[in-house]
Structure formats: C-alpha cells, structure tokens
Design a protein around this motif. Structure first.
Motif, mmCIF file in Angstrom:
data_model
loop_
_atom_site.group_PDB
_atom_site.id
_atom_site.type_symbol
_atom_site.label_atom_id
_atom_site.label_comp_id
_atom_site.label_asym_id
_atom_site.label_seq_id
_atom_site.Cartn_x
_atom_site.Cartn_y
_atom_site.Cartn_z
ATOM 1 N N GLU A 617 2.902 4.849 -2.714
ATOM 2 C CA GLU A 617 4.073 5.536 -3.270
ATOM 3 C C GLU A 617 3.968 7.050 -3.052
ATOM 4 O O GLU A 617 4.945 7.722 -2.726
ATOM 5 C CB GLU A 617 4.159 5.229 -4.769
ATOM 6 C CG GLU A 617 5.354 5.828 -5.462
ATOM 7 C CD GLU A 617 6.454 4.805 -5.689
ATOM 8 O OE1 GLU A 617 6.171 3.777 -6.303
ATOM 9 O OE2 GLU A 617 7.594 5.049 -5.231
ATOM 10 N N GLU A 618 2.747 7.564 -3.216
ATOM 11 C CA GLU A 618 2.537 9.018 -3.070
ATOM 12 C C GLU A 618 2.475 9.448 -1.607
ATOM 13 O O GLU A 618 2.339 10.642 -1.319
ATOM 14 C CB GLU A 618 1.217 9.424 -3.757
ATOM 15 C CG GLU A 618 1.257 9.302 -5.262
ATOM 16 C CD GLU A 618 -0.157 9.355 -5.873
ATOM 17 O OE1 GLU A 618 -1.074 9.909 -5.252
ATOM 18 O OE2 GLU A 618 -0.330 8.812 -6.978
ATOM 19 N N GLY A 619 2.514 8.501 -0.695
ATOM 20 C CA GLY A 619 2.467 8.851 0.730
ATOM 21 C C GLY A 619 1.089 9.312 1.188
ATOM 22 O O GLY A 619 0.955 10.019 2.188
ATOM 23 N N ILE A 620 0.054 8.921 0.459
ATOM 24 C CA ILE A 620 -1.323 9.308 0.835
ATOM 25 C C ILE A 620 -1.714 8.613 2.142
ATOM 26 O O ILE A 620 -2.478 9.150 2.951
ATOM 27 C CB ILE A 620 -2.316 8.941 -0.300
ATOM 28 C CG1 ILE A 620 -1.979 9.693 -1.585
ATOM 29 C CG2 ILE A 620 -3.766 9.169 0.113
ATOM 30 C CD1 ILE A 620 -2.163 11.193 -1.523
ATOM 31 N N VAL A 621 -1.217 7.392 2.355
ATOM 32 C CA VAL A 621 -1.399 6.726 3.657
ATOM 33 C C VAL A 621 -0.021 6.353 4.183
ATOM 34 O O VAL A 621 0.948 6.297 3.432
ATOM 35 C CB VAL A 621 -2.249 5.435 3.557
ATOM 36 C CG1 VAL A 621 -3.709 5.740 3.298
ATOM 37 C CG2 VAL A 621 -1.701 4.488 2.512
ATOM 38 N N GLU A 622 0.046 6.063 5.484
ATOM 39 C CA GLU A 622 1.349 5.728 6.070
ATOM 40 C C GLU A 622 1.722 4.272 5.850
ATOM 41 O O GLU A 622 2.887 3.912 5.888
ATOM 42 C CB GLU A 622 1.338 6.017 7.572
ATOM 43 C CG GLU A 622 1.177 7.490 7.836
ATOM 44 C CD GLU A 622 1.927 7.974 9.065
ATOM 45 O OE1 GLU A 622 2.685 7.216 9.684
ATOM 46 O OE2 GLU A 622 1.727 9.166 9.397
ATOM 47 N N ARG A 623 0.716 3.415 5.715
ATOM 48 C CA ARG A 623 1.018 1.989 5.618
ATOM 49 C C ARG A 623 -0.091 1.278 4.846
ATOM 50 O O ARG A 623 -1.233 1.758 4.806
ATOM 51 C CB ARG A 623 1.168 1.378 7.016
ATOM 52 C CG ARG A 623 -0.010 1.676 7.905
ATOM 53 C CD ARG A 623 0.202 1.231 9.334
ATOM 54 N NE ARG A 623 0.983 2.177 10.126
ATOM 55 C CZ ARG A 623 0.503 3.307 10.629
ATOM 56 N NH1 ARG A 623 -0.746 3.655 10.418
ATOM 57 N NH2 ARG A 623 1.265 4.114 11.345
ATOM 58 N N ALA A 624 0.278 0.122 4.279
ATOM 59 C CA ALA A 624 -0.694 -0.605 3.446
ATOM 60 C C ALA A 624 -1.919 -1.026 4.255
ATOM 61 O O ALA A 624 -3.034 -1.072 3.732
ATOM 62 C CB ALA A 624 -0.019 -1.831 2.829
ATOM 63 N N SER A 625 -1.724 -1.321 5.534
ATOM 64 C CA SER A 625 -2.869 -1.817 6.319
ATOM 65 C C SER A 625 -3.928 -0.730 6.502
ATOM 66 O O SER A 625 -5.090 -1.035 6.760
ATOM 67 C CB SER A 625 -2.411 -2.366 7.670
ATOM 68 O OG SER A 625 -1.826 -1.346 8.444
ATOM 69 N N ASP A 626 -3.549 0.554 6.352
ATOM 70 C CA ASP A 626 -4.562 1.618 6.414
ATOM 71 C C ASP A 626 -5.536 1.478 5.241
ATOM 72 O O ASP A 626 -6.736 1.723 5.377
ATOM 73 C CB ASP A 626 -3.902 3.004 6.362
ATOM 74 C CG ASP A 626 -3.146 3.334 7.647
ATOM 75 O OD1 ASP A 626 -3.342 2.629 8.656
ATOM 76 O OD2 ASP A 626 -2.362 4.309 7.648
ATOM 77 N N ILE A 627 -4.994 1.095 4.081
ATOM 78 C CA ILE A 627 -5.858 0.889 2.909
ATOM 79 C C ILE A 627 -6.813 -0.273 3.183
ATOM 80 O O ILE A 627 -7.998 -0.229 2.840
ATOM 81 C CB ILE A 627 -5.003 0.599 1.651
ATOM 82 C CG1 ILE A 627 -4.078 1.782 1.356
ATOM 83 C CG2 ILE A 627 -5.897 0.254 0.458
ATOM 84 C CD1 ILE A 627 -3.155 1.573 0.160
ATOM 85 N N ASP A 628 -6.276 -1.308 3.807
ATOM 86 C CA ASP A 628 -7.134 -2.460 4.131
ATOM 87 C C ASP A 628 -8.313 -2.026 5.001
ATOM 88 O O ASP A 628 -9.449 -2.441 4.768
ATOM 89 C CB ASP A 628 -6.312 -3.539 4.856
ATOM 90 C CG ASP A 628 -5.327 -4.216 3.921
ATOM 91 O OD1 ASP A 628 -5.610 -4.261 2.714
ATOM 92 O OD2 ASP A 628 -4.278 -4.691 4.392
#
Ligand code: 3H9
Length: 692
Positions: A617-628
């Motif tokens: 939500e905060e735009g810290i990453v561009e996409r959920a898969s980056d968190i993965d």
C-alpha cells in the motif's frame, strides 16, 4: 499471426528456422510450425535432409512457461519428435546459446546434434517442480546413460556442449553460424552415407544398468540425498527408471501423465511464480529504456567486520577486484585474516580448489584510511549501525569519492534519505542491504532513496546480478521489507512464549513448514546484539533480557534459548529456560495454556502477510512478488510455497483476513487488524498476484 517457424531451402537441405524472441520458447505456435514444417519437408521429395536451427540469441530454451497456467493444448513435443525420428531423411539440430527442457528434448528427437562450444544443454524442469515432459526422461538416459541422466535431470543444472560431446549427447562442435554449420553437417551425412538412428531405438547405453540396477543406486542416492520437501526430484528418478523396464512408448505416456500431474500441483505453480518473480524484480518504473547503468570496474568496501568481509568476498567471487578499507591496521588485518580463513575452510570442505580460492582472495586488497576509496566506482559502507557514524562516513565520502562514484550503505534499518542528506550528492546514494553471511545469502535489498538517480538504481541492480545476488528494489522504511515483516512475526513468537508455548514447540512448527524457527535463528544470530541496543533505548524484553543477563547469548556462548554441546550447533531444549519462561509469565500475570500448532503457525505468518500488505500500500515495493523474493532469498522461506504473499494467495486472503480480525479482537491489538489493502482484496475476491 505470422508463423514463427519458416522453411528455408539450401539446395535440397531444408532448414526449419524457429524465430520466437526473446528465447525461442516452444509456444503453441512454434510447436505447430515445427510439426507442419517437418511434415512438409518429409512430403516434399525436393528435400533430402533437415536442419533445426534458431534465429536470435539462442536455440529453443524450453516449453513456454506462460502456457503452463492454461490447459495444455495443441501439438505435443512427442508428435514433433515422431516426425523428426523418421527413417527417410536425416534431421540435425544445430544448437547455439542454450537447449533447455523442451529445447533439448526436440534436439534429442533429431538424429544428430551439433553445438557451439559454449552452448549449454540441460533439463531444468525440476527447478519448476516438474519432470521433463517431452521425452527427456527416456531419451537422455539413452544418450548419456541412466546414471548421468539422473544427475543432470535431478539437479536441473546444464552442461556445456564440450562435455555433451564427451558424453555422446553432441556429435560435433561447430563455430559460427548455426544454419551454415547445420547445412554443411547434413551434406557430410549424406555424402558419407552415414547411418542415422534415433535415440528411441538405441538402448545400448541402458544395457549395463538393465543388467545391474545397483549401478544406478549411487547416482540416485546422491541426487536426492537431501529431503528438500519437493516432489519433483523423486518423480524424475521414478520416470528415468522407466527407461530400464518399460517399453519406450508406454514410458512416454507415463512421463506425460506424471508431468501433467506435477504441472497442475501447488509446488510447480509456486516455483513458476518464483521464476517470473526473479525476472520481474529488475523491472522498475523509474528505470526507463534510455537509462544506462554506470560502469563499475573497481569497488571499495568500508569496514572489514563480518558484513564488510562477506560483501568483499561476494565481489571477489564474481571476479571483481575490491579494496577493503578500515580505520586501523589491526582491524584490517583481522578482517583480511577472517576472509582467508573462510576461503581455507571452503577449500578444506572441497567447495573450491586451492588455486581458485587463492585467485579470489588475491582480488581483495586492504587499505587503511577512508581516503583510499577515492578511485572506486562503487563504495559500499558496512560500518556500525548507528546514524551518527554513518552520517560522518557519508559526509566525508561526499568529497573523497570521485565524481560519478556510487555511494552505497549496507544499513539494515536506518533511513537512507538521512544518510544521503549528509552528502551533497544524494543522487549517488543508494542502499545495498546484504544479508548475513553476505558471501552466501543471495538477497540484496536495493534501497531507493527519494533522490537516488535512476542510473544509480539501474547500476545497483546490474551489479547485484553480476555478483549472483537477487536484487529487490525497496523504498525507505524502518527495516525495509524483510526485517520489517520479520519483526511482527518475532513479536508474535515472543507473545506465544508468554502465553504457554516453548521455544522448541514454536521452532518445530516453523521447521515443519520448511523454515528455521525464530528462537534457533535468534541463537544463531546472537541475542546480545539486540540486548545491548535495548539497554541504550530503555526497551525491555523480559525473556531475552534475562537470558542475556545470565550470559546466554546464543550459539556463541553455548547457550541461549537452547543449550548447545561443545562444538555443536544442534539446539537442545533446556529445562532452565522453560522454568525462566514459566516464571516470567507468572510475574506478568499471564495465564499459560496449551497452544495448538495451527495457531502458532497462523500467528507467525498472518501478521507478516498483513505487514506485507501495508508495504504494498505504501509503495515500498512495486509488486507482491518482490516481497516473496525477499523472503525466499533472505530468510529461507520454503521455495515450494512461492514466498509469503503467493502462499497467502493460495491459502485464501479471506481466511487470512478473518483470522487476523479475530486475533486483533482477542488481543485487543489494532495493529493486527487486516490492513486496508488486504481487506479490500480479501473481501473483493482479489489476490496479491493480481495487483499490478
Ligand atoms: C519444459 O521445457 C517442459 C518440457 O519438458 C515439457 C513440455 C511439455 N518460457 O532469464 P532471462 C523469458 S519447462 C517463457 O531474463 P537470460 C523470461 O521470462 C521449461 N518465457 O534471460 C524473460 O522475459 P521478460 C524448461 C521464458 O538470457 C525473457 O525470456 N526451460 C522462458 O538471462 C528473458 O529471460 C527452462 O526452464 C520460457 N521457457 O536467460 C528455461 N525462458 O523479458 C528457463 C525465458 O519478459 N529459462 N523466458 O522478463 C532460462 O533458464 C533463461 O531464461 C535463459 C535465458 C537461459 C533461457
């Protein structure tokens, strides 16, 4: 749609040319083109031989992985290979670049295979949770023998064509243009009236193993010795086994069935997700096509402690010269000695030859004094994690570093914007957050400051890839992505201890899922680091503080949440710790209860997912898969579940959100309430993966 496969006529030699950029994947249209083209070649008496070759940078790189999410339809690889395996016209595969997966499988359907010296050949399907599904489990054992086939297929690692030549997979090495080489080879086959035979009809390399199945035992034991929790490696072994005792066509039918079952299974879906996640992580909105990375030929690392030394090794291991800079001769010598010791023990374990270790160590030079970074293209700071020290280093670097040099900080928590503000060149400042041990762990969080220039970001990504790291671009926030999510999970683990669980129960739940438990991890990292910084801040964590006050700092002191026998890293549950935990609960007036494993698992993971939703939500990453990727490569999240956000999608976001709402109510903890992004997706039927 234009046909990606064309027939070219070279005086009676037909070249079936695949042109499907970027990597000539075997998409449905390519398979159809190959089948129709080969039919035409066989039917037309004007053609006397066929060459299969590819335009662009590579031969066929495998099936089109995008198509695996759809029902399998269209022409199958087996249909193509049946035509290639005809007995009237020789068929030659001319390979450059890579022949992987379905690419190698169609090459093995040809009567001959020629390749450039540096071409790579392999069956990497296992990495996608699959077995080769286009005949690879049957033709590769016939080409190179079953034992070697087990090694190649179960590891998924490619071999070079020169090795393929030795093994009999490749008939000849060529230089230059694949079409010209293929046509010339075809002419020789014809003029020499060479016999041509299909691998399907050649069982000669199976004979000895058929006579003595024990010949395969060692290869199988070596290949699947570690239980990775993955299904595909054993499935590969099973399918290769059919080459020994099942008729070829029946084995192909069974192979296909097993391939399809794995393809539709959870593990393969997750591993395919990881494949694309890795490729997408370099796609960053601010890096447009005209942004060019800066050249990085020399690197300096400031700080020869554990992190700095590991970072220096990462560069040296990739062949990049690096200068390690310290404030005193003594600290430098200590750091360099630790690096040498590390290389020596890798050599002793057989992980590296002595020459290679010496070559790598030789790329690391040492120097005293910050001014010695002046000629570096990239400077990575790895000094103490306090803002004051970092600000001081960066303000000095600002004038010492040459114009255009990139100034990177390895901070794990601190605000990169504040660090950048200590310089007069904030555009050159970026975070390069390595994970310990930095020479081993593949994750590199690339922290984008608000003024970081796009070419600096592009350089950071390119350099990280060059040193075999997995780069994930993240924005500035406390702990960035990984440590920020970890902290909410650890907070739950601590609460669980006070409410009735013990470290060994909590860790066992994590282990069962495929991860290291939080308490074993704490003992490994050292409990004293947090304790010392808490002393400064006045924060208290009753159990950890009591452990540290008793001198239990973790593995390094032989005891922490567990105790450790001399020289062993195996955690042993300790009744003393149990008594301490029970006593602490009592002191805090918390009634202890039996806690089920399922609750522990949810509490360790769901709040993390919630934090991940906030990060998105905060735009810290561009996409959920980056968190993965952060969790897969930085924290040992089990790969076959695809990473926390993918796993949450598979679990069902409504389940996760409802459970969080329940936890928030029970605990009267508003931070556990489903984050707006999670709630919207969960109750609107969306997934993290569907966000773009
Ligand atoms: C298989 O073959 C099953 C069969 O046994 C049976 C079937 C019935 N499909 O990696 P890069 C894309 S399973 C679709 O950055 P590089 C990739 O996403 C398959 N797309 O380049 C990227 O797209 P984008 C077995 C693919 O030069 C672009 O190509 N084969 C595929 O560093 C460039 O990729 C494999 O597992 C594909 N197969 O490396 C091989 N491959 O630009 C997997 C790549 O949009 N591929 N893309 O981000 C690789 O190992 C590497 O991509 C390769 C090139 C070495 C080919």
């Amino acid at each position: 749609m234009t046909n990606p496969v064309a027939i070219q006529n070279y005086d009676g030699i037909a070249v079936l040319l695949v042109d499907n950029p970027p990597v000539n994947a075997l998409a449905k249209s390519v398979r159809q083109g190959l089948r129709d083209g080969m039919r035409e070649i066989l039917d037309d008496p004007a053609y006397v031989a066929a060459v299969i070759a590819c335009a662009g940078r590579t031969f066929v790189s495998g099936a089109d992985i995008h198509e695996f999410d759809l029902p399998m339809e269209g022409v199958g690889i087996d249909e193509i290979n049946t035509l290639f395996e005809n007995r009237s016209k020789p068929v030659i595969a001319a390979i450059h670049g890579v022949a992987l997966g379905g690419g190698l499988e169609i090459a093995m359907g040809c009567h001959f295979r020629i390749a450039t010296k540096d071409a790579k050949l392999g069956q990497p399907e296992v990495k996608l949770g699959l077995i080769p599904g286009g005949g690879g489990t049957q033709r590769l054992p016939r080409a190179i023998g079953p034992a070697r086939a087990v090694e190649l297929i179960v590891s998924g690692e490619p071999i070079l064509a020169v090795e393929g030549l030795k093994l009999g997979l490749i008939d000849e090495i060529f230089e230059g243009d694949p079409i010209a080489a293929g046509v010339a080879f075809a002419r020789r086959v014809l003029s020499e009236s060479r016999a041509f035979r299909s691998l399907r009809d050649d069982d000669s390399k199976l004979a000895s193993t058929r006579a003595d199945r024990n010949l395969l035992t060692e290869a199988v034991n070596n290949a699947v010795k570690r239980d990775s929790g993955m299904d595909a490696p054993r499935a590969c072994v099973e399918a290769i086994g059919w080459s020994l005792n099942v008729p070829f066509d029946e084995a192909i039918r069974r192979e296909r069935e097993l391939f399809l079952a794995l393809k539709d299974g959870e593990q393969s879906k997750a591993l395919r997700h990881v494949f694309f996640a890795e490729r997408n992580s370099s796609k960053v909105a601010s890096i447009t096509s005209h942004v060019r990375p800066r050249a990085v030929n020399t690197v300096a690392v400031i700080g020869a402690g554990t992190m700095g030394g590991g970072i220096a090794q990462s560069f040296a291991n990739a062949g990049i010269p690096v200068r390690l800079v310290e404030v005193t001769e003594e600290a430098l010598d200590k750091g360099l000695a630790t690096i040498r010791k590390g290389y020596d023990s890798t050599v002793a374990r057989g992980g590296l030859s002595a020459e290679e270790a010496a070559r790598r160590a030789g790329l690391i030079s040492g120097a005293v004094g910050l001014e010695r970074v002046e000629d570096a293209d990239l400077i990575v700071e790895a000094v103490f994690e306090t803002m004051q020290i970092k600000e001081d280093v960066f303000s000095r670097l600002s004038s010492i570093a040459k114009p255009g040099a990139i100034l990177a900080t390895n901070t794990s928590y601190l605000d990169v914007n504040v660090i950048a503000a200590a310089t007069y060149r904030a555009q050159d400042v970026v975070g390069l957050h390595f994970f310990s041990p930095a020479n081993i762990m593949r994750l590199c969080e690339i922290v984008r400051g608000k003024e970081t220039a796009p070419d600096v970001l592009a350089t950071a990504i390119a350099v990280a890839r060059r040193i075999a790291k997995v780069p994930v671009v993240v924005g500035v926030c406390h702990g960035f992505v990984g440590n920020r999510m970890l902290s909410v999970s650890i907070a739950q683990a601590r609460k669980l201890l006070l409410e009735g669980a013990l470290p060994q129960q909590i860790d066992a739940v994590a282990n069962k899922f495929g991860m290291m438990g939080p308490f074993a991890m704490g003992d490994l990292a050292g409990l004293d680091i947090g304790w010392r910084s808490r002393k400064d801040s006045g924060e208290r964590l009753p159990i950890e503080d009591a452990l540290c006050e008793a001198g239990r700092f973790g593995q390094k002191s032989g005891a922490g949440f567990y105790r450790y026998n001399q020289g062993s890293r195996t955690p042993i549950p300790d009744p003393e710790v149990e008594a301490l935990i029970v006593e602490t609960s009592r002191g805090l007036n918390i009634g202890r209860r039996d806690i089920e494993d399922a609750e522990i698992h949810e509490r360790l993971t769901y709040p993390m997912i919630n934090e991940g939703a906030r990060i998105l939500e905060e735009g810290i990453v561009e996409r959920a898969s980056d968190i993965d990727l952060v969790w897969l490569y930085g924290y040992g999240w089990p790969r076959q579940t695809g990473g926390p956000m993918f796993w949450a999608d598979q679990t069902g976001l409504a389940i996760v959100a409802n459970r969080l709402a329940y936890m928030a109510a029970i605990d009267r903890d508003t931070t556990l309430r489903p984050a707006p992004r999670l709630a919207r997706l969960a109750f609107g039927g969306g997934t993290f993966g569907s966000l773009k």
